[in-house]
Design an enzyme around this catalytic site. Structure first.
Site, PDB file in Angstrom:
ATOM      1  N   HIS A  73       0.841  -1.001   0.287  1.00 26.29           N
ATOM      2  CA  HIS A  73      -0.127   0.175   0.192  1.00 26.29           C
ATOM      3  C   HIS A  73       0.895   1.137   0.111  1.00 26.29           C
ATOM      4  O   HIS A  73       1.609   1.590   0.826  1.00 26.29           O
ATOM      5  CB  HIS A  73      -1.009   0.289   1.413  1.00 26.29           C
ATOM      6  CG  HIS A  73      -2.133  -1.262   1.474  1.00 26.29           C
ATOM      7  ND1 HIS A  73      -3.180  -0.774   1.719  1.00 26.29           N
ATOM      8  CD2 HIS A  73      -2.365  -2.093   0.067  1.00 26.29           C
ATOM      9  CE1 HIS A  73      -4.325  -1.652   1.853  1.00 26.29           C
ATOM     10  NE2 HIS A  73      -3.400  -2.197   0.391  1.00 26.29           N
ATOM     11  N   TYR A 201      -9.127   5.374   7.981  1.00 24.45           N
ATOM     12  CA  TYR A 201      -8.552   5.918   9.434  1.00 24.45           C
ATOM     13  C   TYR A 201      -9.850   7.005   9.267  1.00 24.45           C
ATOM     14  O   TYR A 201      -9.463   7.907   8.636  1.00 24.45           O
ATOM     15  CB  TYR A 201      -7.583   5.971   9.875  1.00 24.45           C
ATOM     16  CG  TYR A 201      -6.086   5.294  10.357  1.00 24.45           C
ATOM     17  CD1 TYR A 201      -5.522   4.552   8.758  1.00 24.45           C
ATOM     18  CD2 TYR A 201      -6.450   4.739  11.505  1.00 24.45           C
ATOM     19  CE1 TYR A 201      -4.590   3.677   9.114  1.00 24.45           C
ATOM     20  CE2 TYR A 201      -4.907   3.611  11.443  1.00 24.45           C
ATOM     21  CZ  TYR A 201      -4.711   3.283  10.453  1.00 24.45           C
ATOM     22  OH  TYR A 201      -3.886   2.406  10.614  1.00 24.45           O
ATOM     23  N   PRO A 293      -3.662   0.949  18.962  1.00 21.98           N
ATOM     24  CA  PRO A 293      -3.664  -0.056  17.682  1.00 21.98           C
ATOM     25  C   PRO A 293      -3.789   1.195  16.976  1.00 21.98           C
ATOM     26  O   PRO A 293      -3.196   0.823  15.351  1.00 21.98           O
ATOM     27  CB  PRO A 293      -5.039  -1.049  17.471  1.00 21.98           C
ATOM     28  CG  PRO A 293      -5.989  -0.891  18.595  1.00 21.98           C
ATOM     29  CD  PRO A 293      -4.745  -0.079  19.207  1.00 21.98           C
ATOM     30  N   LYS A 297       1.407   0.256  15.480  1.00 21.28           N
ATOM     31  CA  LYS A 297       3.230   0.002  15.297  1.00 21.28           C
ATOM     32  C   LYS A 297       2.958  -1.550  16.598  1.00 21.28           C
ATOM     33  O   LYS A 297       4.627  -2.241  16.798  1.00 21.28           O
ATOM     34  CB  LYS A 297       3.261   0.919  16.133  1.00 21.28           C
ATOM     35  CG  LYS A 297       3.552   2.810  15.687  1.00 21.28           C
ATOM     36  CD  LYS A 297       4.523   2.054  14.815  1.00 21.28           C
ATOM     37  CE  LYS A 297       4.519   3.073  13.641  1.00 21.28           C
ATOM     38  NZ  LYS A 297       4.842   2.897  12.261  1.00 21.28           N
ATOM     39  N   TYR A 388       4.452   6.529   9.862  1.00 19.56           N
ATOM     40  CA  TYR A 388       3.643   5.468   9.778  1.00 19.56           C
ATOM     41  C   TYR A 388       4.216   4.297   8.930  1.00 19.56           C
ATOM     42  O   TYR A 388       3.784   3.491   9.231  1.00 19.56           O
ATOM     43  CB  TYR A 388       2.212   5.816   9.039  1.00 19.56           C
ATOM     44  CG  TYR A 388       0.655   5.046   8.827  1.00 19.56           C
ATOM     45  CD1 TYR A 388       0.075   5.272  10.080  1.00 19.56           C
ATOM     46  CD2 TYR A 388       1.099   3.621   7.507  1.00 19.56           C
ATOM     47  CE1 TYR A 388      -1.439   3.809   9.669  1.00 19.56           C
ATOM     48  CE2 TYR A 388       0.376   3.423   7.419  1.00 19.56           C
ATOM     49  CZ  TYR A 388      -0.459   3.236   8.188  1.00 19.56           C
ATOM     50  OH  TYR A 388      -1.542   1.900   8.140  1.00 19.56           O
TER      51      TYR A 388
HETATM   52  P1  FAD Z   1       2.290 -11.882  22.194  1.00 23.73           P
HETATM   53  O1  FAD Z   1       1.366 -12.441  20.713  1.00 23.73           O
HETATM   54  O2  FAD Z   1       0.771 -11.496  22.826  1.00 23.73           O
HETATM   55  O3  FAD Z   1       2.471 -13.613  22.355  1.00 23.73           O
HETATM   56  C1  FAD Z   1       3.131 -13.716  23.836  1.00 23.73           C
HETATM   57  C2  FAD Z   1       2.808 -15.057  23.667  1.00 23.73           C
HETATM   58  O4  FAD Z   1       3.322 -15.403  24.620  1.00 23.73           O
HETATM   59  C3  FAD Z   1       1.920 -15.702  23.691  1.00 23.73           C
HETATM   60  O5  FAD Z   1       1.535 -16.780  22.734  1.00 23.73           O
HETATM   61  C4  FAD Z   1       1.664 -16.138  24.795  1.00 23.73           C
HETATM   62  O6  FAD Z   1       0.509 -17.395  24.725  1.00 23.73           O
HETATM   63  C5  FAD Z   1       2.520 -16.766  25.905  1.00 23.73           C
HETATM   64  N1  FAD Z   1       2.224 -16.739  26.888  1.00 23.73           N
HETATM   65  C6  FAD Z   1       2.019 -15.234  27.958  1.00 23.73           C
HETATM   66  N2  FAD Z   1       2.212 -16.149  29.090  1.00 23.73           N
HETATM   67  C7  FAD Z   1       3.261 -16.713  29.427  1.00 23.73           C
HETATM   68  C8  FAD Z   1       3.919 -17.741  29.859  1.00 23.73           C
HETATM   69  N3  FAD Z   1       3.964 -17.677  31.257  1.00 23.73           N
HETATM   70  N4  FAD Z   1       4.722 -18.931  29.403  1.00 23.73           N
HETATM   71  C9  FAD Z   1       4.830 -19.088  28.244  1.00 23.73           C
HETATM   72  N5  FAD Z   1       4.039 -18.516  28.078  1.00 23.73           N
HETATM   73  C10 FAD Z   1       3.326 -17.885  27.361  1.00 23.73           C
HETATM   74  N6  FAD Z   1      -1.340  -4.544  16.703  1.00 23.73           N
HETATM   75  C11 FAD Z   1      -1.919  -3.708  16.157  1.00 23.73           C
HETATM   76  O7  FAD Z   1      -0.518  -3.285  15.055  1.00 23.73           O
HETATM   77  N7  FAD Z   1      -2.814  -3.773  15.541  1.00 23.73           N
HETATM   78  C12 FAD Z   1      -3.713  -4.062  15.984  1.00 23.73           C
HETATM   79  O8  FAD Z   1      -4.637  -4.755  15.319  1.00 23.73           O
HETATM   80  C13 FAD Z   1      -3.472  -4.938  16.790  1.00 23.73           C
HETATM   81  N8  FAD Z   1      -4.565  -6.257  17.199  1.00 23.73           N
HETATM   82  C14 FAD Z   1      -4.263  -6.704  18.859  1.00 23.73           C
HETATM   83  C15 FAD Z   1      -5.674  -6.981  19.730  1.00 23.73           C
HETATM   84  C16 FAD Z   1      -5.343  -7.417  21.132  1.00 23.73           C
HETATM   85  C17 FAD Z   1      -6.406  -8.179  21.352  1.00 23.73           C
HETATM   86  C18 FAD Z   1      -3.860  -8.298  21.121  1.00 23.73           C
HETATM   87  C19 FAD Z   1      -3.906  -8.324  22.280  1.00 23.73           C
HETATM   88  C20 FAD Z   1      -2.665  -6.992  20.670  1.00 23.73           C
HETATM   89  C21 FAD Z   1      -3.370  -6.653  19.349  1.00 23.73           C
HETATM   90  N9  FAD Z   1      -2.595  -6.548  18.738  1.00 23.73           N
HETATM   91  C22 FAD Z   1      -2.367  -5.280  17.635  1.00 23.73           C
HETATM   92  C23 FAD Z   1      -0.455  -5.877  19.162  1.00 23.73           C
HETATM   93  C24 FAD Z   1      -0.196  -7.040  18.603  1.00 23.73           C
HETATM   94  O9  FAD Z   1      -0.836  -7.857  18.221  1.00 23.73           O
HETATM   95  C25 FAD Z   1       1.320  -7.343  19.017  1.00 23.73           C
HETATM   96  O10 FAD Z   1       2.068  -6.080  19.601  1.00 23.73           O
HETATM   97  C26 FAD Z   1       1.645  -8.939  19.063  1.00 23.73           C
HETATM   98  O11 FAD Z   1       1.490  -9.228  18.966  1.00 23.73           O
HETATM   99  C27 FAD Z   1       3.300  -8.547  20.055  1.00 23.73           C
HETATM  100  O12 FAD Z   1       3.937  -9.499  19.642  1.00 23.73           O
HETATM  101  P2  FAD Z   1       4.565 -10.649  20.962  1.00 23.73           P
HETATM  102  O13 FAD Z   1       4.883 -11.996  20.254  1.00 23.73           O
HETATM  103  O14 FAD Z   1       4.657  -9.946  21.953  1.00 23.73           O
HETATM  104  O15 FAD Z   1       3.129 -10.776  22.008  1.00 23.73           O
HETATM  105  C1  DHB Z   2      -5.133  -3.021  11.503  1.00 22.96           C
HETATM  106  C2  DHB Z   2      -5.230  -3.115  12.466  1.00 22.96           C
HETATM  107  C3  DHB Z   2      -4.272  -1.781  13.171  1.00 22.96           C
HETATM  108  O1  DHB Z   2      -4.459  -1.531  14.574  1.00 22.96           O
HETATM  109  C4  DHB Z   2      -4.332  -0.411  12.535  1.00 22.96           C
HETATM  110  O2  DHB Z   2      -3.835   0.395  12.575  1.00 22.96           O
HETATM  111  C5  DHB Z   2      -4.277  -0.920  10.890  1.00 22.96           C
HETATM  112  C6  DHB Z   2      -5.308  -2.615  10.909  1.00 22.96           C
HETATM  113  C7  DHB Z   2      -5.651  -4.545  10.098  1.00 22.96           C
HETATM  114  O3  DHB Z   2      -5.550  -4.980  11.695  1.00 22.96           O
HETATM  115  O4  DHB Z   2      -5.869  -4.390  10.164  1.00 22.96           O
END
Ligand code: FAD
Ligand code: DHB
Length: 393
Positions: A73, A201, A293, A297, A388
């Site tokens: 995009h 947005y 979100p 980022k 962005y």
């Molecule tokens: P996570 O993806 O949270 O992974 C952590 C892992 O550790 C999980 O698999 C969990 O099960 C595991 N874990 C937890 N505790 C333990 C333990 N004690 N022992 C072993 N394993 C454990 N970001 C965006 O940019 N856009 C979005 O739209 C967006 N939507 C989101 C919606 C939700 C509901 C959430 C929670 C987050 C969202 N995010 C979004 C943020 C983005 O998904 C996260 O920043 C990203 O997943 C971070 O990755 P991570 O690996 O650090 O953490």
């Molecule tokens: C999506 C999520 C976001 O938080 C964003 O800023 C843009 C796109 C998505 O899930 O597609």
């Protein structure tokens, strides 16, 4: 008792990617995860990848499918009271973003790890970190009622916001910065071709709405909602009616009422913990910070943390002089935090400009004037675009 070089706690994108990069550098890892592989693979979350993130995924050797299936995009649109303005990302910065779901990134990383034959233990309980301040930390966990112990050089806490790693650090060693927002996002996934070509947005009188996508046949859309709302209170029809209202113009009118295949609510929060290291424990991704979100980022920051941690650990193992090896680790937390705070600022700013906040009429007029300025000023658009697409790694 088992021995490895790095125990990675959490098999989200941060943990899986770190495992992949370290393995390629000849560093052994054991990855432990609380949930099942199926659960991890099916979590619907982020969707927008910065070019720097794509480069790290290329470095890790997991970008083949992303390069063929990812949607490039070159702009995003900002809507305000029925008027839409395109921010020309490519023209303003020379860079584009790639729309490719977190589920797909996770799947590519899981497949790559399985192919390497690197060990991952799913569905572990009672993960406990021991002796993290000293040179020989240990991790214990339970699997099927049996306790296992792993001795290692380092622990990577990639276990998300609710994980055990951050909580294993004494409170006195950490500073916490937090802001909680008075609303959430209701997200819907639906199998219907997106009637928009770029993300929209939209700020409206009724609150924020986001039109996104996952593929040429699947949309992902969000609505600002109350923290008291439950997904069951939002029928598909209610969601799409409200979505059309907030989108306002043709984009809203063209939105079909498609059955949702996923519907969930996430609260919005800004959170940073400093420093991201305690002794031999390093925090990465959501374990150390959360962004609302709106700036897309969260996943991108997890990837940049992991890249810096990979460089620090690789530097440590390559250095034969003990002091220099320790020094390779020292840069990790400050390097991450510099980038994290910039993403925190941008995500806060996007959230502030585009959502409806309760109360303050003065703030609401400032929000309006800021969006008008954004639409009229190329300099303001360049600032948004630069953030962005992501600051350089
Ligand atoms: P996570 O993806 O949270 O992974 C952590 C892992 O550790 C999980 O698999 C969990 O099960 C595991 N874990 C937890 N505790 C333990 C333990 N004690 N022992 C072993 N394993 C454990 N970001 C965006 O940019 N856009 C979005 O739209 C967006 N939507 C989101 C919606 C939700 C509901 C959430 C929670 C987050 C969202 N995010 C979004 C943020 C983005 O998904 C996260 O920043 C990203 O997943 C971070 O990755 P991570 O690996 O650090 O953490
Ligand atoms: C999506 C999520 C976001 O938080 C964003 O800023 C843009 C796109 C998505 O899930 O597609």
């Amino acid at each position: 008792m088992v021995r490895t070089q790095v125990v990675i706690v959490g098999a989200g994108p941060a943990g899986l990617l770190l495992g992949q990069l370290l393995h390629k550098a000849g560093i052994d890892t054991l990855l432990i995860e609380r949930r099942s592989a199926e659960y991890v693979a099916s979590r619907i979350r982020a969707g927008v990848l910065e070019p720097g993130t794509v480069e790290v995924l290329e470095l890790a050797g997991v970008a083949n499918r992303l390069q063929t299936e990812g949607l490039v995009h070159e702009g995003v649109e900002i809507g305000f009271r029925g008027h839409r303005h395109r921010i020309a990302l490519k023209e303003l910065t020379g860079k584009s973003v790639t729309v490719y779901g977190q589920t797909e990134v996770t799947r590519d990383l899981m497949d790559a790890r399985a192919e390497l034959g690197a060990p991952t233990v799913y569905e572990v309980d009672d993960v406990t970190l021991h002796d993290i301040a000293g040179p020989a930390p240990r991790v214990t966990y339970r699997l099927g009622g049996v306790t296992h112990e792993v001795v290692c050089d380092f622990i990577a806490g990639c276990d998300g916001f609710h994980g055990v790693s951050r909580r294993s650090i004494p409170d006195s060693a950490l500073s916490v910065y937090e802001k909680v927002y008075p609303f959430g996002w209701l997200g819907v996934l639906a199998d219907v071709p997106p009637p928009w070509t770029e993300l929209i947005y939209a700020a409206s009188e009724q609150g924020f709405a986001l039109a996104s996508m996952r593929s040429p046949t699947r949309v992902r859309c969000y609505l600002q909602c109350s923290l008291d709302d439950r997904p069951e209170q939002w029928s598909d029809e209610r969601f799409w009616t409200e979505f059309r209202r907030r989108m306002g113009d043709d984009a809203g009118a063209r939105t079909p009422v498609a059955p949702s295949i996923e519907k969930s609510i996430a609260p919005l929060r800004s959170y940073v913990v400093e420093p991201m290291r305690f002794g031999r424990l390093f925090l990465a991704g959501d374990a150390a910070h959360i962004v609302p979100p709106t700036g897309a980022k969260g996943l991108n920051l997890a990837v940049s943390d992991v890249f810096y941690l990979y460089e620090a650990l690789r530097g440590f193992y390559r250095e034969s002089d003990g002091d220099l090896a320790e020094r390779a680790l020292d840069g990790y937390s400050p390097r991450c935090l510099r980038r994290i705070w910039r993403a925190e600022r941008f995500s806060w700013w996007m959230t502030r400009q585009l959502h409806r906040f309760p109360g303050d009429a003065f703030d609401s007029r400032l929000q309006q004037t800021e969006l008008e300025y954004l639409f009229e000023s190329r300099a303001a658009q360049a600032g948004l675009a630069e953030n962005y697409v992501g600051l350089p790694l």
